[in-house]
Design a protein around this motif. Structure first.
Motif, PDB file in Angstrom:
ATOM      1  N   HIS A   1       0.988  -1.308  -0.158  1.00 25.91           N
ATOM      2  CA  HIS A   1       0.017   0.047   0.062  1.00 25.91           C
ATOM      3  C   HIS A   1       0.849   1.371   0.025  1.00 25.91           C
ATOM      4  CE1 HIS A   1       0.896  -0.473   4.365  1.00 25.91           C
ATOM      5  NE2 HIS A   1       0.877   0.822   4.289  1.00 25.91           N
TER       6      HIS A   1
ATOM      7  N   ASP B   1       0.844   5.061   1.946  1.00 25.88           N
ATOM      8  CA  ASP B   1       0.204   5.606   3.071  1.00 25.88           C
ATOM      9  C   ASP B   1      -0.717   6.797   2.398  1.00 25.88           C
ATOM     10  OD1 ASP B   1       1.027   3.728   4.680  1.00 25.88           O
ATOM     11  OD2 ASP B   1       2.455   5.123   5.726  1.00 25.88           O
TER      12      ASP B   1
ATOM     13  N   HIS C   1       4.891   0.021   0.196  1.00 26.49           N
ATOM     14  CA  HIS C   1       5.476  -0.847   1.386  1.00 26.49           C
ATOM     15  C   HIS C   1       4.501  -1.815   1.595  1.00 26.49           C
ATOM     16  CE1 HIS C   1       3.662   2.662   3.194  1.00 26.49           C
ATOM     17  NE2 HIS C   1       3.430   1.972   4.392  1.00 26.49           N
TER      18      HIS C   1
HETATM   19 NI    NI Z   1       1.977   2.167   5.651  1.00 32.95          NI
END
Ligand code: NI
Ligand code: OGA
Length: 333
Positions: free
Chosen positions: A209, A211, A265
């Motif tokens: 994903h 952030d 990540h």
């Molecule tokens: Ni994250």
């Protein structure tokens, strides 16, 4: 029996609902705990820092910082408070697990907020809450020093984040102070607990994903698990004592008009140790306008999207099951 992984991980083999499809599984391949993720010494000269942070943010979207000035005791006390928190008996945490839509409240959930609807569960429990002083009355009362320690750490995390954003502004030519107010108004805390897992090759603590924020400041201990995608390969982020991991959020990538790269990540689990990580997510206020900064847009680098309200993006992000690229799609030019 409750749903929290931490309350049953020891009694069972990996349930089917935690098994990811083959192309998403970490598999048995050992990812090297790589030395290539940049480590930036914040006591270096400003000129060097601007250069190094810019390079790291363009190449990896993720880096570690040392000599950042956050007192080591604040970092260790924070980790210790979260260890104690996750070890509390269920009855002490029960009031935090009640579902509420109130954004000011604390939420303790397993996997994601969408547990009842998601096809595959994540191997983690997570506590989330805003860090704003107005929300402290909703923070956990136990362990005893929670509020004092977490408040001190969140103040430091925000200071550090703003310092890094200033260096990035200088690096890409965005005016001084651009991120200082609305764009980093909401600091959100997430404390992840990944208990030992019976088969780490089949499941994930968090799948790949971005952030959905401006910048994430992450505190971890000596247990690895965080990996970053670089040129199509997963690279392990080696835990360094007293370092913070910093990743460029998807919204910062948008504001920089793709000059900076958000880090993709994921988190893998392990079979022997509990891992706890604490993330401080620097988020814009819901009604703030997000757009590529005027100073980075030129005739040869036209804006990649129109302006939108941060909350419009967040709504899309959650309805697209956490896919940031899809969430941005309606705003693309
Ligand atoms: Ni994250
Ligand atoms: C997150 C995250 C990484 C970690 O919470 O978004 O990426 O190491 N956490 O727990």
């Amino acid at each position: 029996m409750d749903k929290f992984v931490s309350s049953w991980y020891n009694d069972q083999s990996l349930p089917e609902s935690y098994i990811f499809p083959p192309h998403e599984r970490p598999g048995k391949l050992l990812v090297p705990r790589c030395n290539t993720v940049p480590v930036i010494d914040l006591s270096d000269t400003r000129t060097n820092l601007v250069h190094q942070i810019l390079k790291a943010s363009q190449e990896f979207g993720l880096f570690q910082v040392v000599n950042h000035g956050v007192p080591a005791n604040i970092m260790s006390e924070t980790m210790s408070v979260f260890h104690k928190f996750f070890e509390l008996p269920a009855e002490d945490k029960a009031s935090l697990t009640v579902y509420t839509n109130d954004p000011k409240r604390c939420k303790l959930v397993t996997s994601t907020l969408d547990y009842d609807r998601e096809k595959i569960h994540l191997w983690r429990d997570v506590l989330r809450h805003p860090c704003h002083p107005d929300c402290i009355e909703f923070w956990p009362r136990k362990p005893l020093r929670y509020r004092e320690v977490v408040a001190a750490c969140s103040i430091e995390a925000k200071k550090l984040g703003l310092q890094i954003l200033e260096l990035l502004c200088e690096g890409i030519g965005i005016e001084h102070g651009y991120f200082e107010h609305e764009l980093t108004e909401d600091l959100l805390l997430g404390a992840n607990h990944y208990p030992p897992c019976p088969d780490p090759s089949l499941t994930l603590g968090i799948p790949k994903h971005f952030d959905p924020d401006i910048l994430t400041i992450l505190l971890q201990e000596h247990i690895s698990g965080l990996q970053v995608l670089k040129d199509g390969e997963w690279i392990g982020v080696r835990p360094i004592p007293n370092a913070f991991v910093v990743n460029i959020g998807y919204i910062l990538q948008v504001i920089s008009n793709n000059k900076l790269k958000g880090a993709e990540h994921r988190v893998v689990t392990n079979s022997s140790d509990h891992r706890i990580s604490v993330v401080f997510c620097m988020n814009p206020a819901g009604n703030s306008n997000i757009e590529p900064a005027k100073s980075v847009v030129t005739a040869t680098n036209p804006p990649l999207c129109r302006g939108f309200q941060f909350k419009e993006f967040v709504d899309n992000f959650y309805s697209m099951e956490g896919d940031a690229d899809l969430a941005l799609q309606p705003f693309k030019l």
